[in-house]
Design a protein around this motif. Structure first.
Motif, mmCIF file in Angstrom:
data_model
loop_
_atom_site.group_PDB
_atom_site.id
_atom_site.type_symbol
_atom_site.label_atom_id
_atom_site.label_comp_id
_atom_site.label_asym_id
_atom_site.label_seq_id
_atom_site.Cartn_x
_atom_site.Cartn_y
_atom_site.Cartn_z
ATOM 1 N N ALA A 71 0.792 -1.230 0.000
ATOM 2 C CA ALA A 71 0.000 0.000 0.000
ATOM 3 C C ALA A 71 0.823 1.278 0.000
ATOM 4 C CB ALA A 71 -0.937 0.010 1.214
ATOM 5 N N SER A 72 2.102 1.184 0.311
ATOM 6 C CA SER A 72 2.874 2.406 0.555
ATOM 7 C C SER A 72 4.221 2.404 -0.163
ATOM 8 C CB SER A 72 3.099 2.578 2.060
ATOM 9 O OG SER A 72 4.042 3.580 2.335
ATOM 10 N N ALA A 73 4.422 3.371 -1.055
ATOM 11 C CA ALA A 73 5.716 3.507 -1.732
ATOM 12 C C ALA A 73 6.833 3.836 -0.744
ATOM 13 C CB ALA A 73 5.622 4.560 -2.834
ATOM 14 N N PRO A 74 6.621 4.738 0.226
ATOM 15 C CA PRO A 74 7.661 4.974 1.227
ATOM 16 C C PRO A 74 8.011 3.717 2.024
ATOM 17 C CG PRO A 74 6.089 6.775 1.238
ATOM 18 C CD PRO A 74 5.506 5.696 0.364
ATOM 19 N N ALA A 75 7.007 2.886 2.302
ATOM 20 C CA ALA A 75 7.278 1.642 3.029
ATOM 21 C C ALA A 75 8.136 0.713 2.189
ATOM 22 C CB ALA A 75 5.969 0.955 3.409
ATOM 23 N N ARG A 76 7.860 0.659 0.886
ATOM 24 C CA ARG A 76 8.679 -0.189 0.005
ATOM 25 C C ARG A 76 10.093 0.347 -0.079
ATOM 26 N NH1 ARG A 76 3.761 -0.272 -2.785
ATOM 27 N NH2 ARG A 76 4.393 1.310 -4.315
ATOM 28 N N ARG A 77 10.265 1.655 -0.126
ATOM 29 C CA ARG A 77 11.614 2.241 -0.132
ATOM 30 C C ARG A 77 12.354 1.839 1.140
ATOM 31 N NH1 ARG A 77 10.326 7.197 -0.274
ATOM 32 N NH2 ARG A 77 10.449 7.425 -2.538
ATOM 33 N N ARG A 78 11.673 1.961 2.263
ATOM 34 C CA ARG A 78 12.286 1.602 3.547
ATOM 35 C C ARG A 78 12.657 0.122 3.566
ATOM 36 N NH1 ARG A 78 8.656 3.756 6.115
ATOM 37 N NH2 ARG A 78 7.368 1.988 6.785
ATOM 38 N N TYR A 79 11.720 -0.726 3.091
ATOM 39 C CA TYR A 79 11.998 -2.170 3.087
ATOM 40 C C TYR A 79 13.197 -2.502 2.215
ATOM 41 C CZ TYR A 79 11.946 -7.100 2.290
ATOM 42 O OH TYR A 79 12.366 -8.396 2.205
ATOM 43 N N TRP A 80 13.209 -2.015 0.974
ATOM 44 C CA TRP A 80 14.273 -2.414 0.053
ATOM 45 C C TRP A 80 15.630 -1.846 0.463
ATOM 46 C CZ3 TRP A 80 14.293 -6.550 -2.385
ATOM 47 C CH2 TRP A 80 13.167 -7.075 -2.997
ATOM 48 N N ALA A 81 15.649 -0.667 1.082
ATOM 49 C CA ALA A 81 16.919 -0.138 1.580
ATOM 50 C C ALA A 81 17.484 -1.060 2.655
ATOM 51 C CB ALA A 81 16.713 1.268 2.136
ATOM 52 N N ARG A 82 16.621 -1.452 3.563
ATOM 53 C CA ARG A 82 17.066 -2.315 4.652
ATOM 54 C C ARG A 82 17.405 -3.719 4.152
ATOM 55 N NH1 ARG A 82 12.530 -0.689 9.295
ATOM 56 N NH2 ARG A 82 13.241 1.460 9.575
ATOM 57 N N SER A 83 16.571 -4.235 3.259
ATOM 58 C CA SER A 83 16.797 -5.584 2.744
ATOM 59 C C SER A 83 18.040 -5.640 1.863
ATOM 60 C CB SER A 83 15.569 -6.046 1.957
ATOM 61 O OG SER A 83 15.710 -7.381 1.532
ATOM 62 N N HIS A 84 18.265 -4.601 1.078
ATOM 63 C CA HIS A 84 19.450 -4.573 0.217
ATOM 64 C C HIS A 84 20.719 -4.598 1.056
ATOM 65 C CE1 HIS A 84 22.083 -3.738 -3.092
ATOM 66 N NE2 HIS A 84 22.428 -2.558 -2.631
ATOM 67 N N LEU A 85 20.741 -3.806 2.107
ATOM 68 C CA LEU A 85 21.915 -3.802 2.977
ATOM 69 C C LEU A 85 22.045 -5.139 3.702
ATOM 70 C CD1 LEU A 85 24.257 -2.122 4.115
ATOM 71 C CD2 LEU A 85 22.727 -1.433 5.977
ATOM 72 N N GLY A 86 20.912 -5.671 4.197
ATOM 73 C CA GLY A 86 20.957 -6.936 4.911
ATOM 74 C C GLY A 86 21.409 -8.083 4.038
ATOM 75 N N TRP A 87 21.046 -8.046 2.740
ATOM 76 C CA TRP A 87 21.407 -9.118 1.821
ATOM 77 C C TRP A 87 22.921 -9.275 1.701
ATOM 78 C CZ3 TRP A 87 19.594 -13.296 -0.296
ATOM 79 C CH2 TRP A 87 20.213 -13.845 -1.421
ATOM 80 N N ARG A 88 23.646 -8.195 1.832
ATOM 81 C CA ARG A 88 25.110 -8.268 1.721
ATOM 82 C C ARG A 88 25.685 -9.181 2.794
ATOM 83 N NH1 ARG A 88 26.232 -1.731 1.183
ATOM 84 N NH2 ARG A 88 25.319 -1.461 -0.906
ATOM 85 N N THR A 89 25.085 -9.157 3.984
ATOM 86 C CA THR A 89 25.524 -10.037 5.069
ATOM 87 C C THR A 89 24.817 -11.372 5.004
ATOM 88 O OG1 THR A 89 25.972 -8.147 6.510
ATOM 89 C CG2 THR A 89 25.630 -10.299 7.570
ATOM 90 N N PHE A 90 23.509 -11.327 4.819
ATOM 91 C CA PHE A 90 22.668 -12.519 4.802
ATOM 92 C C PHE A 90 23.119 -13.483 3.709
ATOM 93 C CE2 PHE A 90 18.690 -14.889 4.319
ATOM 94 C CZ PHE A 90 18.200 -14.925 5.622
ATOM 95 N N GLY A 91 23.447 -12.937 2.534
ATOM 96 C CA GLY A 91 23.838 -13.774 1.406
ATOM 97 C C GLY A 91 25.172 -14.463 1.597
ATOM 98 N N ARG A 92 25.948 -14.014 2.588
ATOM 99 C CA ARG A 92 27.252 -14.643 2.852
ATOM 100 C C ARG A 92 27.179 -15.720 3.932
ATOM 101 N NH1 ARG A 92 29.096 -9.138 2.398
ATOM 102 N NH2 ARG A 92 29.137 -8.936 4.679
ATOM 103 N N ALA A 93 26.023 -15.903 4.539
ATOM 104 C CA ALA A 93 25.878 -16.913 5.596
ATOM 105 C C ALA A 93 26.136 -18.308 5.037
ATOM 106 C CB ALA A 93 24.490 -16.841 6.213
ATOM 107 N N ARG A 94 26.724 -19.165 5.836
ATOM 108 C CA ARG A 94 27.047 -20.525 5.419
ATOM 109 C C ARG A 94 26.395 -21.546 6.357
ATOM 110 N NH1 ARG A 94 27.620 -18.134 1.692
ATOM 111 N NH2 ARG A 94 29.458 -17.763 0.384
#
Length: 297
Positions: A71-94
């Motif tokens: 429902a919210s473009a600002p919410a999607r911006r907030r989500y993807w900013a946080r998820s994009h940064l988190g993916w850098r660490t999350f994607g390296r988990a083993r």
């Protein structure tokens, strides 16, 4: 292989106390035909926090709901900013010892299947096959308009290009791959659209407030029906998406064994809840069942 113990169980409805005795786990696996249901607790030893344990992320972080995201473009911006940064660490988990033990049990024919509530892909990375991802996976992205799927790594590349220099320091990374950022850190992060139709992109995961696809639920119920017992690993069973399978198994007279440090919502349906760390517990059981270990199982 060593002699396998037999799991004897009479459903009483009583709440079993936590125990450090691994016999119920070894007995279930020794019988074979075990269906594994795993939760966030199996990935904590890989550096991914859980939701509800001691220090769990829900004590400081409220995951975004599906309704808010759509429902919210600002919410999607907030989500993807946080998820994009988190993916850098999350994607390296083993994978850790717990994931490797589950894969070893499967290779040795002790499991009938693996269902995971996690979105990290670590069971597959450890070698488990046919894993049912109950809540989806962060390594895929879906367009909410046209339904096109793309790899997360491709979206990560596009977001890097659209947000050059974006490198805030997150307070923490959460089980859903979301990083804790302030609104100031999110800033004017640029969200990219679907390359096929220009629609809204969403990770292929089940958000809070969103339902697991009925066909996936039916498949998991069928796996429970075909299993000899259910082994729950690292799940509090707080949400119905996992608890319903524990209830289904118990109603069918199938033994339920839980390995989780803290009490769970499904304890009343279990023959036992083992409170040992998952990596240690499952590696020890593998040894007891004669599964050779070389440090990686």
């Amino acid at each position: 292989m060593r002699m396998r113990p037999t799991l004897n169980w009479t459903p009483t409805g009583d709440l079993p106390p936590g125990t450090t005795d691994l016999e119920p786990v070894a007995a279930a696996l020794g019988t074979g035909g075990v269906l594994v249901l795993s939760g966030a607790g199996i990935s904590t030893e890989s550096g991914i926090p859980d939701y509800r344990g001691e220090g769990g992320s829900l004590s400081r972080h409220t995951p975004m709901t599906y309704q808010e995201f759509t429902a919210s473009a600002p919410a999607r911006r907030r989500y993807w900013a946080r998820s994009h940064l988190g993916w850098r660490t999350f994607g390296r988990a083993r994978p850790n010892a717990g994931h490797r033990a589950v894969a070893a049990f499967q290779r040795h024919g002790l499991l009938s299947g693996v269902i995971t509530q996690n979105v990290d892909g670590l069971h597959q990375a450890a070698g488990s096959e046919g894993v049912v991802e109950l809540h989806g996976s962060l390594d895929r992205v879906v367009c909410l308009t046209c339904g096109a799927f793309t790899p997360r790594r491709e979206l990560a590349r596009r977001l890097e290009e659209a947000n050059a220099g974006f490198a805030p320091v997150a307070a923490a990374i959460n089980p859903d791959g979301d990083a804790d950022l302030t609104d100031e850190q999110v800033g004017d992060f640029h969200v990219v659209p679907c390359t096929v139709c220009g629609g809204i992109l969403k990770p292929d995961v089940v958000f809070f407030g969103e339902s697991v696809p009925p066909s996936r639920v039916a498949h998991c119920r069928a796996l429970v029906d075909g299993a000899t017992s259910l082994l729950v690993l690292g799940s509090s069973l707080t949400v119905m998406s996992g608890l319903r399978f524990v209830r289904h198994a118990a109603q069918a007279g199938k033994p339920v064994v839980i390995v989780n440090r803290d009490p769970t919502r499904g304890d009343q349906h279990a023959v036992a809840r083992v409170t040992l760390p998952l990596g240690t517990a499952l590696t020890t059981v593998a040894g007891q069942l004669g599964i050779p270990g070389d440090g990686t199982l």
